[in-house]
Design a protein around this motif. Structure first.
Motif, PDB file in Angstrom:
ATOM      1  N   GLU A  81      -7.440  -2.374   3.007  1.00 26.28           N
ATOM      2  CA  GLU A  81      -8.282  -3.452   2.504  1.00 26.28           C
ATOM      3  C   GLU A  81      -8.994  -3.039   1.214  1.00 26.28           C
ATOM      4  O   GLU A  81      -9.104  -3.819   0.267  1.00 26.28           O
ATOM      5  CB  GLU A  81      -9.315  -3.852   3.572  1.00 26.28           C
ATOM      6  N   GLU A  82      -9.492  -1.802   1.192  1.00 27.34           N
ATOM      7  CA  GLU A  82     -10.145  -1.311  -0.015  1.00 27.34           C
ATOM      8  C   GLU A  82      -9.173  -1.270  -1.192  1.00 27.34           C
ATOM      9  O   GLU A  82      -9.511  -1.643  -2.327  1.00 27.34           O
ATOM     10  CB  GLU A  82     -10.739   0.072   0.245  1.00 27.34           C
ATOM     11  N   ASN A  83      -7.958  -0.805  -0.910  1.00 23.45           N
ATOM     12  CA  ASN A  83      -6.941  -0.762  -1.975  1.00 23.45           C
ATOM     13  C   ASN A  83      -6.623  -2.160  -2.498  1.00 23.45           C
ATOM     14  O   ASN A  83      -6.450  -2.363  -3.710  1.00 23.45           O
ATOM     15  CB  ASN A  83      -5.670  -0.094  -1.460  1.00 23.45           C
ATOM     16  N   SER A 124      -8.636  -4.705  -2.467  1.00 26.06           N
ATOM     17  CA  SER A 124      -9.769  -5.153  -3.273  1.00 26.06           C
ATOM     18  C   SER A 124      -9.739  -4.506  -4.653  1.00 26.06           C
ATOM     19  O   SER A 124     -10.004  -5.159  -5.668  1.00 26.06           O
ATOM     20  CB  SER A 124     -11.076  -4.826  -2.547  1.00 26.06           C
ATOM     21  N   ILE A 125      -9.422  -3.207  -4.663  1.00 25.39           N
ATOM     22  CA  ILE A 125      -9.359  -2.501  -5.953  1.00 25.39           C
ATOM     23  C   ILE A 125      -8.257  -3.083  -6.829  1.00 25.39           C
ATOM     24  O   ILE A 125      -8.434  -3.283  -8.037  1.00 25.39           O
ATOM     25  CB  ILE A 125      -9.142  -0.990  -5.712  1.00 25.39           C
ATOM     26  N   SER A 132       0.833  -1.212   0.000  1.00 27.31           N
ATOM     27  CA  SER A 132       0.000   0.000   0.000  1.00 27.31           C
ATOM     28  C   SER A 132       0.859   1.250   0.000  1.00 27.31           C
ATOM     29  O   SER A 132       0.554   2.229  -0.703  1.00 27.31           O
ATOM     30  CB  SER A 132      -0.939  -0.016   1.213  1.00 27.31           C
ATOM     31  N   GLN A 189      -8.640  -0.120   6.991  1.00 26.99           N
ATOM     32  CA  GLN A 189      -9.779  -0.209   6.076  1.00 26.99           C
ATOM     33  C   GLN A 189      -9.395   0.268   4.669  1.00 26.99           C
ATOM     34  O   GLN A 189      -9.783  -0.337   3.666  1.00 26.99           O
ATOM     35  CB  GLN A 189     -10.940   0.632   6.628  1.00 26.99           C
ATOM     36  N   VAL A 190      -8.625   1.369   4.632  1.00 23.45           N
ATOM     37  CA  VAL A 190      -8.188   1.879   3.323  1.00 23.45           C
ATOM     38  C   VAL A 190      -7.306   0.850   2.626  1.00 23.45           C
ATOM     39  O   VAL A 190      -7.405   0.637   1.401  1.00 23.45           O
ATOM     40  CB  VAL A 190      -7.454   3.222   3.498  1.00 23.45           C
TER      41      VAL A 190
END
Length: 872
Positions: free
Chosen positions: A681-683, A685-686, A594, A678-679
């Motif tokens: 995890e979102e990254n 997923s993206i 990340s 959370q960010v």
């Protein structure tokens, strides 16, 4: 026995020149070894669509007693009988025959290629064989004959290219000029189809360009001029000792290449070509022209370079090299080896690529276990030829020489040409080099030098052979041209097979001292001073400092693809599972992904540098790494790339972390850490979604590539169909021209017959087998009431003035018995006629009706005689 034909009175009309007839024509004798006794020029005439009219113009203008033989090669329909010989016989005094295999060519004769055959010339005799077509259906009989003509007749070979479509004849024209002959081309403005003449002109192989009817005179003048120059005691021959030496000196000063040991006959022919271009008749004047126009020396140098070559020329030698010589060489290296080869005088590269292909075929056939490769060095004096060879793209006319199997395996069709595939192209390195003066390649396993020695004097041949012996490894292979030999150096080379120019290097020594080029001697000599130690110390020190103090770094482009790695990156990067992917987003470890992604995006967006410190746990220990992203603007070749550095640092102590957390508020810090997770995890997923999309796009791209290949294959098939249709169109054009000529002939014969009948005023009626009127003369209307629309009516329906009631009965009897009828008949007005009824015979001796002729034999009778006749 047929019916006797009345003899005709012989006519003794004087003739200016003898014209061959069927009675006095002799069939040319078959060839014996060695061909004809006296050398004479052979003119090969190539034509295609629109060629019949051009051929008629050409042969009408050929002078009587030209002393040349003519061979006509035309694209013909293989399923139709050729009509060309009788058509040409009408317009020429020379004997015109259909070519047969083994037929010896003779002067003042014309030989026409038969349908469904290729024709060549060898030892002064014609050779026929079934046509060889390439995988694209191309048939090039003109190129094939021109090449054989050049090899058989050399300076007595003359090529003529007339109207036609396509480029057949261009390659053969080059071979004729290389061997010392010349090429004449019909002016494209005079040709019905200008593709073939224009192709030869654009390839710069045409010596004469003129209208078809003007070509024979220009060919005869050029041939006499050439023979005058080559004759003993000519100006050029006498100038060899003086003016030729000065010309060679001018070339050496201008180009740096020495032609003094080249064969003088070869140099003479090359110089004559340039003299003909400028209409200069003496060598002295040409020397003056060279001094005034130095650029002409560059053109003369290009003319001196011999540029004729083919794929797999002399197939028997190449087959032996592939099946015996190369396997014998490979078996010396049982565990694999990289062999070295040199192709000297490679011209446009055909023989270099032939060697690479033969090597690949030999390795595949022997099924050897080791890894065998071949490195080929191909050299030539001609820089333009080297550039052509490097491109590796050849015309479709190479198909008969290469063969269908090799074309499919080692070539790709591209833009109407055959291109060498990457596997073969990477085996060959091309370079401009002078085999006489530049350094030679050494430690060679094979050396190919074909058809170069035939242009060298014997002194130069011995020198180059000694150099080749030095360059080859023990038991190395020397491959010469089919007309060359290493016989003067039997202690250096031994022939591997009788009658084949393939030799094996021996351990002997040259009888004369070895002569190396000056540049080669400098390469062989040892350095004059030892290398400076300061340079090595500086380099070693710089490498040590880089290894010890330079951080681990990765150079990437804007997409994250890794271009360069410095240091050990195992702590930060690891290969992703599955298909190899050299992208930093896929290879960076999870605990750093990340941060690396965020920093890269910021650096790309703002075109500036960023860094951050990331805590991590490795092998149970808490640590940290400083990640830096540098956006590169200098140097120019690295502009727009990014340098990622990984520098290990110490983790802050617990006390420092507690103080920091207390100062900022522990609760707030925990909230921020949770939001950060959370960010992340979102990254993640993206990224996974983007990766999936990327894979789908790759699959779509592969499908599009597959579709493109299919469309390209379809396009190639359509191109082949177009070429086949063009070939059929040419053949149909030829057939149409022949039929038109036959129609014109029949029209003339019909006109002659009509004028003959009209001039004799013979009353004649032609009936078919059903007694219907087929044709009648104008005079027939004097006795029969005939009008033009009566053609096709029964004879009984026609009113006649003859007192001949048994006319139809006699006609039927003649048709049944084939015995003619001859009677004296009177007309109703008292005239007397001799009426003859004869069977109508076709040229095939088939009865197809009758002919009635009436000839008036006296004047009118008196009324008493007429009444008596009627009563009778």
């Amino acid at each position: 026995m047929g019916a006797a034909v009345p003899s005709k009175k012989p006519r003794r009309a004087p003739r200016k020149k003898p014209t061959p007839t069927r009675k006095n024509r002799r069939r040319p004798s078959r060839a014996v070894p060695g061909g004809s006794v006296l050398p004479f020029p052979v003119v090969g005439i190539g034509t295609s669509a629109g060629g019949l009219a051009a051929l008629e113009k050409f042969f009408r203008s050929v002078p009587f007693g030209s002393g040349m033989a003519y061979v006509v090669i035309q694209h013909l329909d293989p399923k139709r009988k050729g009509l060309l010989p009788p058509i040409l016989q009408r317009v020429t005094h020379m004997q015109v025959v259909t070519a047969e295999s083994g037929l010896a060519v003779r002067p003042d004769c014309v030989y026409v290629i038969p349908p469904a055959h290729d024709i060549t010339l060898k030892d002064g005799a014609l050779r026929l064989r079934k046509p060889a077509r390439s995988i694209r259906g191309l048939h090039l009989p003109i190129d094939r004959f021109f090449s054989s003509l050049a090899e058989d007749r050399r300076q007595l070979a003359i090529g003529v290219v007339l109207s036609g479509m396509g480029s057949d004849g261009s390659r053969g024209a080059r071979d004729i000029r290389v061997q010392g002959g010349f090429v004449a081309v019909q002016d494209p403005r005079d040709a019905e189809f200008d593709s073939m003449p224009r192709s030869v002109i654009e390839a710069k192989h045409a010596d004469i360009v003129a209208a078809a009817e003007a070509l024979p005179e220009k060919i005869a003048a050029r041939h006499q001029d050439d023979m005058g120059h080559l004759g003993e005691g000519s100006d050029l021959d006498l100038a060899v000792r003086g003016d030729m030496g000065r010309l060679i000196t001018l070339l050496r000063v201008r180009t740096g290449h020495d032609f003094s040991l080249y064969k003088k006959a070869t140099l003479q022919r090359r110089i004559e070509r340039r003299m003909h271009v400028h209409q200069i008749d003496t060598l002295d004047r040409y020397l003056q022209f060279l001094r005034e126009n130095p650029q002409e020396l560059d053109l003369l140098f290009k003319e001196m370079l011999i540029g004729v070559t083919n794929f797999f020329r002399d197939p028997a030698s190449w087959n032996y090299l592939r099946d015996h010589a190369i396997p014998r060489l490979l078996k010396r290296y049982t565990h694999g080896h990289t062999l070295r080869a040199w192709v000297a005088g490679c011209s446009t590269g055909e023989e270099a690529y032939s060697l690479a292909i033969a090597f690949k075929q030999a390795v595949a056939k022997e099924k050897l276990q080791g890894a065998y490769t071949l490195q080929i060095f191909a050299t030539d004096l001609d820089s333009d030829a080297i550039e052509f060879a490097r491109a590796g793209a050849y015309p479709t006319s190479i198909a008969p020489d290469v063969g269908v199997e090799r074309l499919g395996r080692f070539f790709m069709e591209e833009g109407g040409r055959y291109r060498i595939n990457t596997e073969i192209r990477e085996m060959v390195t091309f370079a401009v080099q002078d085999v006489i003066h530049d350094p030679a390649f050494t430690r060679l396993d094979m050396l190919v030098c074909r058809n170069l020695f035939i242009y060298f004097e014997s002194q130069l041949q011995k020198k180059v052979l000694s150099l080749f012996h030095y360059s080859l490894n023990p038991a190395g292979i020397l491959f010469l041209g089919h007309a060359e030999t290493a016989g003067h150096s039997t202690n250096l080379f031994a022939q591997m097979k009788a009658k084949l120019p393939i030799y094996e290097r021996q351990q002997g020594r040259a009888t004369s001292p070895m002569e190396f080029p000056a540049s080669h001697l400098r390469m062989l000599s040892s350095p004059s001073e030892p290398p400076r130690p300061a340079v090595r110390l500086q380099s070693s020190t710089e490498q040590l400092l880089l290894q010890k103090f330079c951080p681990t770094a990765v150079l990437v482009n804007g997409d994250g693809d890794i271009l360069y790695i410095n240091g050990r990156t195992g702590e930060y990067l690891e290969p992703a599972a599955g298909k190899a992917n050299w992208n930093v987003h896929a290879m960076v470890r999870d605990d750093l992904r990340s941060e690396v992604t965020s920093l890269l995006n910021n650096a790309l967006r703002q075109k500036s540098d960023f860094s951050t410190q990331v805590p991590r746990t490795r092998k149970g220990k808490r640590a940290a790494v400083q990640i830096g992203i540098q956006y590169l603007k200098q140097p120019q070749e690295l502009r727009g790339m990014l340098l990622i550095t990984f520098t290990p640092t110490e983790m802050p102590t617990v006390e420092k972390r507690s103080l920091l957390r207390a100062a900022g508020g522990g609760k707030r810090s925990l909230e921020l850490e949770e939001a950060l997770r959370q960010v992340q995890e979102e990254n993640r997923s993206i990224r996974e979604s983007v990766s999936t999309t990327q894979e789908e796009l790759k699959s779509a791209n592969e499908e599009l590539q597959s579709t493109n290949e299919e469309l390209q294959s379809t396009n190639e098939e359509l191109t082949t169909s177009k070429e086949e249709m063009q070939s059929m169109n040419e053949e149909l054009g030829t057939v149409n021209a022949e039929l038109q000529a036959r129609v014109d002939e029949l029209t003339r014969a019909s006109s002659d017959m009509k004028n003959l009948l009209d001039s004799t005023e013979i009353i004649a009626i032609f009936l078919d087998s059903g007694f219907r009127v087929r044709l009648f003369t104008d005079s027939a209307t004097q006795v029969f009431r005939l009008i033009p629309s009566d053609v096709g009516r029964q004879l009984g329906d026609i009113v006649t003035d003859l007192s001949y009631p048994d006319l139809q009965k006699d006609v039927a009897q003649v048709l049944r018995t084939l015995v003619f009828s001859d009677k004296q008949i009177r007309s109703r007005d008292g005239r007397r006629f001799r009426v003859r009824i004869l069977p109508y015979r076709t040229l095939d001796n088939v009865i197809d009706g009758v002919v009635i002729t009436c000839t008036q034999t006296g004047g009118e009778t008196n009324p008493d005689e007429q009444e008596a006749a009627e009563a009778h």
